[in-house]
Motif scaffolding. Sequence first.
Motif, PDB file in Angstrom:
ATOM      1  N   ILE A 135      -2.212 -14.588  -1.513  1.00 51.71           N
ATOM      2  CA  ILE A 135      -1.031 -13.936  -2.104  1.00 51.71           C
ATOM      3  C   ILE A 135       0.206 -14.175  -1.250  1.00 51.71           C
ATOM      4  O   ILE A 135       1.292 -14.418  -1.755  1.00 51.71           O
ATOM      5  CB  ILE A 135      -1.285 -12.417  -2.265  1.00 51.71           C
ATOM      6  N   GLY A 136       0.046 -14.120   0.056  1.00 53.78           N
ATOM      7  CA  GLY A 136       1.172 -14.310   0.972  1.00 53.78           C
ATOM      8  C   GLY A 136       0.677 -14.873   2.288  1.00 53.78           C
ATOM      9  O   GLY A 136      -0.414 -14.539   2.742  1.00 53.78           O
ATOM     10  N   ASN A 137       1.465 -15.733   2.899  1.00 53.88           N
ATOM     11  CA  ASN A 137       1.049 -16.407   4.123  1.00 53.88           C
ATOM     12  C   ASN A 137       1.718 -15.749   5.322  1.00 53.88           C
ATOM     13  O   ASN A 137       2.824 -16.097   5.688  1.00 53.88           O
ATOM     14  CB  ASN A 137       1.423 -17.886   4.032  1.00 53.88           C
ATOM     15  N   LYS A 138       1.056 -14.782   5.931  1.00 53.07           N
ATOM     16  CA  LYS A 138       1.617 -14.065   7.065  1.00 53.07           C
ATOM     17  C   LYS A 138       0.911 -14.477   8.351  1.00 53.07           C
ATOM     18  O   LYS A 138      -0.310 -14.632   8.385  1.00 53.07           O
ATOM     19  CB  LYS A 138       1.456 -12.560   6.863  1.00 53.07           C
ATOM     20  N   SER A 139       1.683 -14.609   9.395  1.00 50.78           N
ATOM     21  CA  SER A 139       1.141 -14.991  10.688  1.00 50.78           C
ATOM     22  C   SER A 139       0.058 -14.024  11.155  1.00 50.78           C
ATOM     23  O   SER A 139      -0.969 -14.437  11.687  1.00 50.78           O
ATOM     24  CB  SER A 139       2.268 -15.053  11.729  1.00 50.78           C
ATOM     25  N   GLU A 140       0.277 -12.724  10.958  1.00 46.57           N
ATOM     26  CA  GLU A 140      -0.682 -11.723  11.436  1.00 46.57           C
ATOM     27  C   GLU A 140      -2.031 -11.875  10.748  1.00 46.57           C
ATOM     28  O   GLU A 140      -3.078 -11.738  11.379  1.00 46.57           O
ATOM     29  CB  GLU A 140      -0.141 -10.309  11.220  1.00 46.57           C
ATOM     30  N   ALA A 141      -2.014 -12.173   9.451  1.00 48.82           N
ATOM     31  CA  ALA A 141      -3.261 -12.353   8.706  1.00 48.82           C
ATOM     32  C   ALA A 141      -3.975 -13.616   9.177  1.00 48.82           C
ATOM     33  O   ALA A 141      -5.202 -13.624   9.338  1.00 48.82           O
ATOM     34  CB  ALA A 141      -2.998 -12.402   7.209  1.00 48.82           C
ATOM     35  N   ARG A 142      -3.225 -14.674   9.409  1.00 45.74           N
ATOM     36  CA  ARG A 142      -3.829 -15.917   9.907  1.00 45.74           C
ATOM     37  C   ARG A 142      -4.453 -15.690  11.290  1.00 45.74           C
ATOM     38  O   ARG A 142      -5.550 -16.149  11.570  1.00 45.74           O
ATOM     39  CB  ARG A 142      -2.778 -17.023  10.003  1.00 45.74           C
ATOM     40  N   SER A 173     -11.029   0.546   0.247  1.00 46.85           N
ATOM     41  CA  SER A 173     -11.724  -0.312  -0.723  1.00 46.85           C
ATOM     42  C   SER A 173     -11.382   0.088  -2.149  1.00 46.85           C
ATOM     43  O   SER A 173     -11.169  -0.775  -3.015  1.00 46.85           O
ATOM     44  CB  SER A 173     -13.234  -0.237  -0.512  1.00 46.85           C
ATOM     45  N   SER A 174     -11.333   1.386  -2.403  1.00 37.03           N
ATOM     46  CA  SER A 174     -11.000   1.888  -3.738  1.00 37.03           C
ATOM     47  C   SER A 174      -9.580   1.479  -4.122  1.00 37.03           C
ATOM     48  O   SER A 174      -9.326   1.038  -5.249  1.00 37.03           O
ATOM     49  CB  SER A 174     -11.154   3.412  -3.766  1.00 37.03           C
ATOM     50  N   TYR A 175      -8.669   1.599  -3.168  1.00 37.18           N
ATOM     51  CA  TYR A 175      -7.281   1.217  -3.440  1.00 37.18           C
ATOM     52  C   TYR A 175      -7.187  -0.282  -3.737  1.00 37.18           C
ATOM     53  O   TYR A 175      -6.523  -0.701  -4.697  1.00 37.18           O
ATOM     54  CB  TYR A 175      -6.374   1.586  -2.266  1.00 37.18           C
ATOM     55  N   VAL A 176      -7.871  -1.101  -2.928  1.00 34.82           N
ATOM     56  CA  VAL A 176      -7.825  -2.556  -3.127  1.00 34.82           C
ATOM     57  C   VAL A 176      -8.455  -2.934  -4.463  1.00 34.82           C
ATOM     58  O   VAL A 176      -7.972  -3.849  -5.143  1.00 34.82           O
ATOM     59  CB  VAL A 176      -8.503  -3.289  -1.946  1.00 34.82           C
ATOM     60  N   MET A 231       0.856  -1.171   0.000  1.00 33.82           N
ATOM     61  CA  MET A 231       0.000   0.000   0.000  1.00 33.82           C
ATOM     62  C   MET A 231       0.900   1.232   0.000  1.00 33.82           C
ATOM     63  O   MET A 231       1.915   1.255   0.699  1.00 33.82           O
ATOM     64  CB  MET A 231      -0.897  -0.036   1.249  1.00 33.82           C
ATOM     65  N   THR A 232       0.524   2.224  -0.754  1.00 39.80           N
ATOM     66  CA  THR A 232       1.362   3.413  -0.834  1.00 39.80           C
ATOM     67  C   THR A 232       1.309   4.194   0.474  1.00 39.80           C
ATOM     68  O   THR A 232       0.327   4.134   1.222  1.00 39.80           O
ATOM     69  CB  THR A 232       0.914   4.338  -1.982  1.00 39.80           C
ATOM     70  N   ALA A 233       2.374   4.933   0.711  1.00 41.55           N
ATOM     71  CA  ALA A 233       2.449   5.746   1.931  1.00 41.55           C
ATOM     72  C   ALA A 233       1.347   6.801   1.945  1.00 41.55           C
ATOM     73  O   ALA A 233       0.779   7.115   3.003  1.00 41.55           O
ATOM     74  CB  ALA A 233       3.824   6.409   2.033  1.00 41.55           C
ATOM     75  N   ARG A 234       1.014   7.331   0.776  1.00 38.91           N
ATOM     76  CA  ARG A 234      -0.019   8.359   0.693  1.00 38.91           C
ATOM     77  C   ARG A 234      -1.385   7.803   1.103  1.00 38.91           C
ATOM     78  O   ARG A 234      -2.112   8.424   1.866  1.00 38.91           O
ATOM     79  CB  ARG A 234      -0.084   8.937  -0.727  1.00 38.91           C
ATOM     80  N   VAL A 235      -1.725   6.621   0.609  1.00 33.35           N
ATOM     81  CA  VAL A 235      -3.010   6.003   0.954  1.00 33.35           C
ATOM     82  C   VAL A 235      -3.042   5.670   2.441  1.00 33.35           C
ATOM     83  O   VAL A 235      -4.042   5.931   3.124  1.00 33.35           O
ATOM     84  CB  VAL A 235      -3.273   4.746   0.090  1.00 33.35           C
ATOM     85  N   LYS A 236      -1.949   5.113   2.931  1.00 34.97           N
ATOM     86  CA  LYS A 236      -1.888   4.765   4.355  1.00 34.97           C
ATOM     87  C   LYS A 236      -2.076   6.009   5.229  1.00 34.97           C
ATOM     88  O   LYS A 236      -2.829   5.989   6.208  1.00 34.97           O
ATOM     89  CB  LYS A 236      -0.553   4.083   4.675  1.00 34.97           C
ATOM     90  N   GLN A 237      -1.404   7.099   4.853  1.00 32.65           N
ATOM     91  CA  GLN A 237      -1.526   8.341   5.614  1.00 32.65           C
ATOM     92  C   GLN A 237      -2.960   8.888   5.547  1.00 32.65           C
ATOM     93  O   GLN A 237      -3.516   9.311   6.561  1.00 32.65           O
ATOM     94  CB  GLN A 237      -0.551   9.399   5.089  1.00 32.65           C
ATOM     95  N   GLN A 238      -3.552   8.828   4.374  1.00 30.03           N
ATOM     96  CA  GLN A 238      -4.920   9.321   4.209  1.00 30.03           C
ATOM     97  C   GLN A 238      -5.894   8.512   5.067  1.00 30.03           C
ATOM     98  O   GLN A 238      -6.754   9.082   5.746  1.00 30.03           O
ATOM     99  CB  GLN A 238      -5.329   9.254   2.732  1.00 30.03           C
ATOM    100  N   VAL A 239      -5.757   7.215   5.063  1.00 29.07           N
ATOM    101  CA  VAL A 239      -6.625   6.353   5.866  1.00 29.07           C
ATOM    102  C   VAL A 239      -6.422   6.643   7.353  1.00 29.07           C
ATOM    103  O   VAL A 239      -7.392   6.790   8.105  1.00 29.07           O
ATOM    104  CB  VAL A 239      -6.373   4.862   5.545  1.00 29.07           C
ATOM    105  N   ASN A 240      -5.170   6.740   7.792  1.00 30.26           N
ATOM    106  CA  ASN A 240      -4.888   7.026   9.204  1.00 30.26           C
ATOM    107  C   ASN A 240      -5.472   8.359   9.645  1.00 30.26           C
ATOM    108  O   ASN A 240      -6.013   8.473  10.755  1.00 30.26           O
ATOM    109  CB  ASN A 240      -3.380   6.986   9.476  1.00 30.26           C
ATOM    110  N   GLU A 241      -5.366   9.377   8.776  1.00 30.15           N
ATOM    111  CA  GLU A 241      -5.934  10.689   9.113  1.00 30.15           C
ATOM    112  C   GLU A 241      -7.449  10.612   9.240  1.00 30.15           C
ATOM    113  O   GLU A 241      -8.030  11.173  10.176  1.00 30.15           O
ATOM    114  CB  GLU A 241      -5.539  11.727   8.059  1.00 30.15           C
ATOM    115  N   ASP A 289      -2.276  -6.626  -3.819  1.00 34.36           N
ATOM    116  CA  ASP A 289      -1.454  -6.037  -2.756  1.00 34.36           C
ATOM    117  C   ASP A 289      -1.844  -6.665  -1.419  1.00 34.36           C
ATOM    118  O   ASP A 289      -2.859  -6.299  -0.828  1.00 34.36           O
ATOM    119  CB  ASP A 289      -1.665  -4.520  -2.722  1.00 34.36           C
ATOM    120  N   PRO A 290      -1.046  -7.633  -0.915  1.00 34.65           N
ATOM    121  CA  PRO A 290      -1.438  -8.336   0.306  1.00 34.65           C
ATOM    122  C   PRO A 290      -1.501  -7.426   1.536  1.00 34.65           C
ATOM    123  O   PRO A 290      -2.342  -7.627   2.409  1.00 34.65           O
ATOM    124  CB  PRO A 290      -0.370  -9.421   0.472  1.00 34.65           C
ATOM    125  N   ASP A 291      -0.637  -6.415   1.585  1.00 35.23           N
ATOM    126  CA  ASP A 291      -0.671  -5.501   2.733  1.00 35.23           C
ATOM    127  C   ASP A 291      -1.957  -4.682   2.739  1.00 35.23           C
ATOM    128  O   ASP A 291      -2.565  -4.471   3.794  1.00 35.23           O
ATOM    129  CB  ASP A 291       0.542  -4.573   2.736  1.00 35.23           C
TER     130      ASP A 291
END
Length: 190
Positions: free
Chosen positions: A65-72, A26-29, A1-11, A35-37
């Motif tokens: 897409i990716g097997n991450k412990s946090e997602a599981r 949702s729009s980004y996804v 995920m881009t830093a800009r989208v992450k910042q916008q969501v956090n704000e 993008d698994p993140d």
Amino acid sequence: MTARVKQQVNELVSQGRWDEAFDVLSSYVAKQPEDPDALFQLGSFCYSAGRFADAEKSLKAALTIGNKSEARYLLGLTLLKLARPVEAVGEFRESCELKEGFALGHLHWGLALAGMASWRGALGQFKQAARLNPQLVVAYYQGGVAAYKLGQFDEAGEALKPAVELDRTFCDAWIALAMTQTAVEQIDRA
């Protein structure tokens, strides 16, 4: 995920504008479905908002897409909220295998087993969680409850003692300890 989208969501979230933050994610996804993140963040967001079916969908997509412990782990929590403990157990098991020393994974694995009245398995997971994080009060408490349900009253008392020592205000642990001590006394008198 881009830093800009992450910042916008956090704000947006910090301003309490959850629906707008959801729309941005949702729009980004929709534009970046691989993008698994972003999928994980959307799943996490949906879980926090109580949208468990949406969380499950996003987390499962992230896991393809990716097997991450946090997602599981988060998928396991989501499945518990959806009253599907058998599936949740599998996710917690997988999450613990992917992330060594994951006390919370073992704790929730035990809670899922306890929800199915699989007390022996639950007790093992609570013990493991307490070994991995000796300050995890709830692991001792839940271990005591599981041992009590198995009729192992001495073990239940031993499990509950650290819970009340670590948190002197944990009323449920004190009550469970008293019940355990009463059960031991009744057995001794019999």
